[in-house]
Design a protein around this motif. Structure first.
Motif, PDB file in Angstrom:
ATOM      1  N   VAL A 166      -5.842  11.054  11.347  1.00  0.00           N
ATOM      2  CA  VAL A 166      -5.562   9.593  10.708  1.00  0.00           C
ATOM      3  C   VAL A 166      -4.259   9.495  10.608  1.00  0.00           C
ATOM      4  O   VAL A 166      -3.343  10.267   9.993  1.00  0.00           O
ATOM      5  CB  VAL A 166      -6.368   9.559   9.555  1.00  0.00           C
ATOM      6  CG1 VAL A 166      -6.204   7.913   9.029  1.00  0.00           C
ATOM      7  CG2 VAL A 166      -7.689   9.827   9.478  1.00  0.00           C
ATOM      8  N   GLU A 167      -3.678   8.315  11.232  1.00  0.00           N
ATOM      9  CA  GLU A 167      -2.139   7.873  11.090  1.00  0.00           C
ATOM     10  C   GLU A 167      -2.071   6.669   9.835  1.00  0.00           C
ATOM     11  O   GLU A 167      -2.916   5.861   9.838  1.00  0.00           O
ATOM     12  CB  GLU A 167      -1.886   7.355  12.396  1.00  0.00           C
ATOM     13  CG  GLU A 167      -0.224   6.917  12.498  1.00  0.00           C
ATOM     14  CD  GLU A 167       0.349   6.426  13.621  1.00  0.00           C
ATOM     15  OE1 GLU A 167       0.736   7.276  14.677  1.00  0.00           O
ATOM     16  OE2 GLU A 167      -0.052   5.186  13.914  1.00  0.00           O
ATOM     17  N   VAL A 168      -1.096   7.118   9.075  1.00  0.00           N
ATOM     18  CA  VAL A 168      -0.877   6.189   7.941  1.00  0.00           C
ATOM     19  C   VAL A 168       0.435   5.483   8.163  1.00  0.00           C
ATOM     20  O   VAL A 168       1.528   6.304   8.540  1.00  0.00           O
ATOM     21  CB  VAL A 168      -0.822   6.781   6.609  1.00  0.00           C
ATOM     22  CG1 VAL A 168      -0.688   5.946   5.347  1.00  0.00           C
ATOM     23  CG2 VAL A 168      -2.306   7.657   6.270  1.00  0.00           C
ATOM     24  N   THR A 169       0.522   4.284   8.202  1.00  0.00           N
ATOM     25  CA  THR A 169       1.838   3.453   8.438  1.00  0.00           C
ATOM     26  C   THR A 169       2.196   2.646   7.322  1.00  0.00           C
ATOM     27  O   THR A 169       1.622   2.438   6.255  1.00  0.00           O
ATOM     28  CB  THR A 169       1.802   2.877   9.794  1.00  0.00           C
ATOM     29  OG1 THR A 169       0.663   1.839   9.654  1.00  0.00           O
ATOM     30  CG2 THR A 169       1.457   3.910  10.926  1.00  0.00           C
ATOM     31  N   GLY A 170       3.193   1.889   7.386  1.00  0.00           N
ATOM     32  CA  GLY A 170       3.713   0.906   6.771  1.00  0.00           C
ATOM     33  C   GLY A 170       4.413   1.134   5.344  1.00  0.00           C
ATOM     34  O   GLY A 170       4.923   2.355   5.132  1.00  0.00           O
ATOM     35  N   ASP A 171       4.322   0.493   4.336  1.00  0.00           N
ATOM     36  CA  ASP A 171       4.616   0.565   3.158  1.00  0.00           C
ATOM     37  C   ASP A 171       3.942   1.876   2.367  1.00  0.00           C
ATOM     38  O   ASP A 171       4.577   2.759   1.590  1.00  0.00           O
ATOM     39  CB  ASP A 171       4.502  -0.838   2.229  1.00  0.00           C
ATOM     40  CG  ASP A 171       5.308  -1.725   2.365  1.00  0.00           C
ATOM     41  OD1 ASP A 171       6.339  -1.593   3.295  1.00  0.00           O
ATOM     42  OD2 ASP A 171       5.032  -2.642   2.099  1.00  0.00           O
ATOM     43  N   GLU A 172       2.640   2.085   2.627  1.00  0.00           N
ATOM     44  CA  GLU A 172       2.275   3.218   2.002  1.00  0.00           C
ATOM     45  C   GLU A 172       2.774   4.548   2.382  1.00  0.00           C
ATOM     46  O   GLU A 172       3.100   5.520   1.765  1.00  0.00           O
ATOM     47  CB  GLU A 172       0.458   3.186   2.503  1.00  0.00           C
ATOM     48  CG  GLU A 172      -0.312   4.137   1.622  1.00  0.00           C
ATOM     49  CD  GLU A 172      -0.451   4.034   0.295  1.00  0.00           C
ATOM     50  OE1 GLU A 172      -1.014   4.679  -0.299  1.00  0.00           O
ATOM     51  OE2 GLU A 172      -0.569   2.564  -0.027  1.00  0.00           O
ATOM     52  N   ALA A 173       3.073   4.658   3.799  1.00  0.00           N
ATOM     53  CA  ALA A 173       3.582   5.661   4.405  1.00  0.00           C
ATOM     54  C   ALA A 173       5.089   5.937   4.066  1.00  0.00           C
ATOM     55  O   ALA A 173       5.394   6.904   3.648  1.00  0.00           O
ATOM     56  CB  ALA A 173       3.523   5.810   5.940  1.00  0.00           C
TER      57      ALA A 173
END
Length: 246
Positions: free
Chosen positions: A20-27
């Motif tokens: 699973v790839e997590v991107t954006g502000d969360e990452a």
């Protein structure tokens, strides 16, 4: 030590061994602020009942990937509890949202009561609602919830009255309420709505409208609670009568 929890848009189709790839502000927050490292164990959730645990395989500037080792699917908690929260002044709105999220409320509805000191209009309404949504999201991660609460748009008294008519149990907190929480018949399933008034109190007209819709007036006790904490006290009293807190 509890594993850190991160929110992702979806976990549909994810199984053991998936990446699973997590991107954006969360990452960005995980990697740049919390210093997430390769090999660390984390929990990912979509906020809609699915959570996975896995190991961080890679990190980047605004991205990290996780290899899933286990998947957990949770059913929504029942009875489902909604809190209608009259707009408090200052930052007490975010405090109310935080504690209501932590205790397991399914939906929080900001209410423009006639005696609310705070007023949401125009750009302020957009920013204030966004703060409530953000507060609920962060509190849900802290509380390790699989189901994140819904923060509804600002509601009028007429909209709240329509909502409570469909509830299996609806109560309004009031210092002159004839009922007590001990006397209520709390449903084991279905929906419960708790209405919390503003600092200035609920107007006679609003109380009359709620009573006509079948809402029971309930007194919490002799002590006077702030509007930002009354809701969590009421929800705790209700949950203590259900299997959720058995």
């Amino acid at each position: 030590m509890s594993l850190p929890v991160h929110l992702v848009p979806t976990l549909s189709g994810v199984a053991e061994g998936s990446v699973v790839e997590v991107t954006g502000d969360e990452a960005h927050h995980a990697v740049a602020v919390r210093r997430l490292a390769v090999g660390e164990q984390v929990v990912l959730t979509d906020g809609c009942g699915v959570s996975v645990t896995g190991e961080v395989e890679s990190t980047g500037k605004r991205v990290f990937t996780v290899t899933v080792s286990s998947v957990d699917v949770a059913e929504p908690a029942t009875p489902r509890i909604t809190v209608v929260q009259a707009l408090p002044k200052g930052e007490r709105g975010e405090l109310a949202v935080e504690v209501l999220t932590e205790i397991g409320v399914a939906e929080i509805i900001p209410w423009a009561a006639s005696r609310s000191v705070a007023v949401w209009r125009g750009e302020r309404a957009v920013k204030s609602h966004a703060k409530w949504v953000s507060t609920a999201r962060e509190a849900a991660k802290q509380a390790r919830r699989s189901w994140f609460p819904v923060v509804a748009p600002l509601a009028t008294t007429a909209q709240v009255t329509a909502l409570v008519r469909d509830a299996d149990l609806a109560v309004v907190l009031h210092e002159e309420g004839p009922a007590s929480f001990a006397s209520l018949s709390v449903p084991a399933e279905g929906s419960i709505v708790v209405v919390v008034g503003p600092e200035g109190g609920i107007s006679p007209e609003e109380l009359a409208a709620f009573a006509e819709a079948g809402v029971q007036g309930v007194k919490l006790g002799d002590e006077v609670l702030r509007t930002s904490t009354a809701g969590v006290a009421a929800v705790a009293a209700l949950l203590s009568r259900t299997a959720r807190w058995a």
